[in-house]
Design a protein around this motif. Sequence first.
Motif, PDB file in Angstrom:
ATOM      1  N   MET A 281       0.838  -1.200   0.000  1.00 35.53           N
ATOM      2  CA  MET A 281       0.000   0.000   0.000  1.00 35.53           C
ATOM      3  C   MET A 281       0.870   1.246   0.000  1.00 35.53           C
ATOM      4  O   MET A 281       0.602   2.220  -0.719  1.00 35.53           O
ATOM      5  CB  MET A 281      -0.897  -0.026   1.235  1.00 35.53           C
ATOM      6  N   ALA A 282       1.927   1.225   0.812  1.00 40.43           N
ATOM      7  CA  ALA A 282       2.854   2.360   0.864  1.00 40.43           C
ATOM      8  C   ALA A 282       3.557   2.546  -0.475  1.00 40.43           C
ATOM      9  O   ALA A 282       3.799   3.675  -0.918  1.00 40.43           O
ATOM     10  CB  ALA A 282       3.881   2.144   1.976  1.00 40.43           C
ATOM     11  N   GLU A 283       3.882   1.451  -1.123  1.00 40.74           N
ATOM     12  CA  GLU A 283       4.564   1.509  -2.419  1.00 40.74           C
ATOM     13  C   GLU A 283       3.659   2.127  -3.484  1.00 40.74           C
ATOM     14  O   GLU A 283       4.099   2.963  -4.281  1.00 40.74           O
ATOM     15  CB  GLU A 283       4.979   0.093  -2.827  1.00 40.74           C
ATOM     16  N   VAL A 284       2.394   1.731  -3.489  1.00 42.75           N
ATOM     17  CA  VAL A 284       1.443   2.285  -4.456  1.00 42.75           C
ATOM     18  C   VAL A 284       1.272   3.787  -4.227  1.00 42.75           C
ATOM     19  O   VAL A 284       1.329   4.596  -5.160  1.00 42.75           O
ATOM     20  CB  VAL A 284       0.077   1.568  -4.341  1.00 42.75           C
ATOM     21  N   LEU A 289       2.748   9.639  -5.343  1.00 44.30           N
ATOM     22  CA  LEU A 289       3.357  10.875  -4.836  1.00 44.30           C
ATOM     23  C   LEU A 289       4.559  11.293  -5.660  1.00 44.30           C
ATOM     24  O   LEU A 289       4.740  12.469  -5.988  1.00 44.30           O
ATOM     25  CB  LEU A 289       3.777  10.683  -3.378  1.00 44.30           C
ATOM     26  N   LEU A 290       5.395  10.314  -5.994  1.00 44.20           N
ATOM     27  CA  LEU A 290       6.610  10.620  -6.739  1.00 44.20           C
ATOM     28  C   LEU A 290       6.278  11.245  -8.093  1.00 44.20           C
ATOM     29  O   LEU A 290       6.980  12.142  -8.569  1.00 44.20           O
ATOM     30  CB  LEU A 290       7.439   9.339  -6.924  1.00 44.20           C
ATOM     31  N   SER A 291       5.188  10.789  -8.696  1.00 42.65           N
ATOM     32  CA  SER A 291       4.787  11.340  -9.997  1.00 42.65           C
ATOM     33  C   SER A 291       4.257  12.762  -9.874  1.00 42.65           C
ATOM     34  O   SER A 291       4.197  13.498 -10.861  1.00 42.65           O
ATOM     35  CB  SER A 291       3.718  10.442 -10.634  1.00 42.65           C
ATOM     36  N   VAL A 305       8.988  13.217   0.662  1.00 41.30           N
ATOM     37  CA  VAL A 305      10.269  12.505   0.590  1.00 41.30           C
ATOM     38  C   VAL A 305      10.507  11.730   1.888  1.00 41.30           C
ATOM     39  O   VAL A 305      10.937  10.564   1.864  1.00 41.30           O
ATOM     40  CB  VAL A 305      11.422  13.493   0.320  1.00 41.30           C
ATOM     41  N   ILE A 306      10.240  12.367   3.020  1.00 40.05           N
ATOM     42  CA  ILE A 306      10.422  11.681   4.308  1.00 40.05           C
ATOM     43  C   ILE A 306       9.527  10.451   4.386  1.00 40.05           C
ATOM     44  O   ILE A 306       9.967   9.355   4.752  1.00 40.05           O
ATOM     45  CB  ILE A 306      10.126  12.639   5.478  1.00 40.05           C
ATOM     46  N   ALA A 307       8.259  10.639   4.030  1.00 39.94           N
ATOM     47  CA  ALA A 307       7.301   9.531   4.100  1.00 39.94           C
ATOM     48  C   ALA A 307       7.694   8.401   3.157  1.00 39.94           C
ATOM     49  O   ALA A 307       7.639   7.223   3.519  1.00 39.94           O
ATOM     50  CB  ALA A 307       5.898  10.028   3.765  1.00 39.94           C
ATOM     51  N   LEU A 308       8.102   8.757   1.954  1.00 39.31           N
ATOM     52  CA  LEU A 308       8.459   7.729   0.970  1.00 39.31           C
ATOM     53  C   LEU A 308       9.734   6.995   1.377  1.00 39.31           C
ATOM     54  O   LEU A 308       9.851   5.781   1.190  1.00 39.31           O
ATOM     55  CB  LEU A 308       8.631   8.372  -0.410  1.00 39.31           C
ATOM     56  N   ALA A 320      17.044  13.213  -5.693  1.00 33.44           N
ATOM     57  CA  ALA A 320      16.983  14.088  -6.868  1.00 33.44           C
ATOM     58  C   ALA A 320      15.779  15.023  -6.788  1.00 33.44           C
ATOM     59  O   ALA A 320      15.880  16.226  -7.088  1.00 33.44           O
ATOM     60  CB  ALA A 320      16.920  13.241  -8.137  1.00 33.44           C
ATOM     61  N   ALA A 321      14.643  14.491  -6.363  1.00 32.98           N
ATOM     62  CA  ALA A 321      13.437  15.315  -6.230  1.00 32.98           C
ATOM     63  C   ALA A 321      13.617  16.366  -5.144  1.00 32.98           C
ATOM     64  O   ALA A 321      13.202  17.519  -5.300  1.00 32.98           O
ATOM     65  CB  ALA A 321      12.237  14.423  -5.901  1.00 32.98           C
TER      66      ALA A 321
END
Length: 653
Positions: A281-284, A289-291, A305-308, A320-321
Amino acid sequence: SASIKFKDLNEVLQLLAEPKRGTWMPVSELRDSKEVASYFKKVMKLTEVWAAEDFAAYFEGHWVDWDYKAASNEVRLRPLDERLGEVLRSSHLADDVSVAVLTAGEELSKTPLAGILRAIHVLADAKKEAAKKGKSQEEGDVERMKLLKMMPDALLEAQKGIEEETDVVIGQVTPKDLIHGAERVPELLCEPILPNTLAHRKEAVKLLLELVITRLQKNETLDAKPKALSFEELMRFLRIQGAPTQDEALSHFCAPSLESSETKEVLQVVQRASAVGCTKMAEVGGSILLSRLSSALADDVAEAVIALAEAGSPPEPLAAALASRALPSSTPLLAAATATLTNKGASPGSLKPILDHLAQPSSLPAIKETMEAWVFIGLALLSGKVSEDGNASSSAAAANQKAFPAVCHAAIATSFKGWTSSELSRFLLCMVKGKDFIVNEQRQSLLDGITQALAPQIGDLPSMDFVKLVMAVSGFGPSQLLLAVVREAVVRVGDFSTPHLLLVTQGLARALPAEDPSLRQILEYWSTKLQTFSLSQTPGKEFSAEQVAKLLIALAPALKAMDATPGRKSFVEAACNHLLAMKIEDVMELPEASRTAMWELVEAGGVLASYSRQGDLLTALARRAKRLRSPSPGAIHEGHLKSSKSKKKKGKR
């Protein structure tokens, strides 16, 4: 018969329908029976029975017992489990539910889902209400325990009913209802909590969560646009113990709704999923979010970024983001994101632009907000990694001239309030690599601040934290903190494990003058410890050849300062005897650098040359060169060995 006068119409009808309980039958079959006609004539004093529409109204009014189908004018006597479900579903009073549960037999294990959910809420509410009024919560324990015990079987029946589309009331139960039920099941637990009760609770919650997924699957097959869980429902689902067991399916059904959710909501889902172990679920959520980071606000990027990173996303794209989108974010948030990525293994090169930004005068040095200790530790760690990074070597010195002082300045400004002893030790250890980039005045302020915060706690430090402190403070040279550490090391010298004692000895030997009395005390303790090791059946197991070599190399300056004292002789004999007591293969496996350094200590003129079995030790050290077939070192060592033996022969003459 005379007994008919004491019955009501429902009893008469139930007796007629009992043989066909659960089966649809025409209303006329009951209406036209002689038993009904007799009842109307003798009890109700009517010459004719009711019309069909009157019977329809009667059955609809007695829906607990009867299920009426107007389209075909058919009726059926509800099965006992279905009837119980109707009683529970329609009950609002705890007493009604309690009586229904207590008097139920095996039908409780087949009670329809809506009834089970209603019973959960009513009995849980009753327990809560009793607690509010200060009443004994034991009242109602029997029915709550009975419900918990029978619930898994009832939920399995409901699961089967959904899959086979046979549950007559499943349409009345939504995923939200199931989630609410799962949230409240733990409230049914009674004191004392027994293992089997916990097992029933766990199984019930698990099955309710599975039912949520089953409902979503059923929706997907029946609806071109199936409804997924709302943001609120998803967050509630993720808070329930056992949610990770449905991680894979949950992520599949919730991905579309997350796509249309606000960024902050997706971020909350990722944080919650990561915290409870729903990695898929976190990966999805992380991918979504990254997109979106390219168009998000700077603070939102840093939070994402912290959450991911915490959710396990690869750190390099996040770095990079962060570097491209989050530099304008608040300093504490940017620093926390940078420290998080450092801890997650992002390369120093990818984080260097962010560190450069944080080191600017308007950033870390000017910070007014409070940052947590782990952030400072992460930034100090990163500063040290940047200085070691080969790809950044050309600019590393310039970066560290700014980074280490900036991190140091911001940390000192906190007065280290609220920092644990472990955090203080780790931070100082990370700052050792940057000591040459910090001016003397700032370095002294750092040591003074940490001394003030840590000195009262030194005696209570766990062994590992104390070792880190020794390694850290010894890197800064003489200081008040070093003196405090030395005093404590001497006090607890007998409490260290052998590997920890070796690290403490190496650290203190690096920082203290060779003639320091504390070093001599530690050296004397080593003599006793090594003699004990040598008596062991497996001496190399307690203290390896490489560890002995490291100890001797570290203490060489102190041994030299002791001259020919009894303490020195005792230590040299104990250490070298321990080395020779090992298998020759252990000595031969010494790393080249350690073997060469040991040779220089043992050969003529070295601090270990007085060892009584000098020749044997030199022979053991030389065998490494022969085994490696390295002609140059071997020839040199054998030449030294012959020279040493020749000197001994001359001495005897």
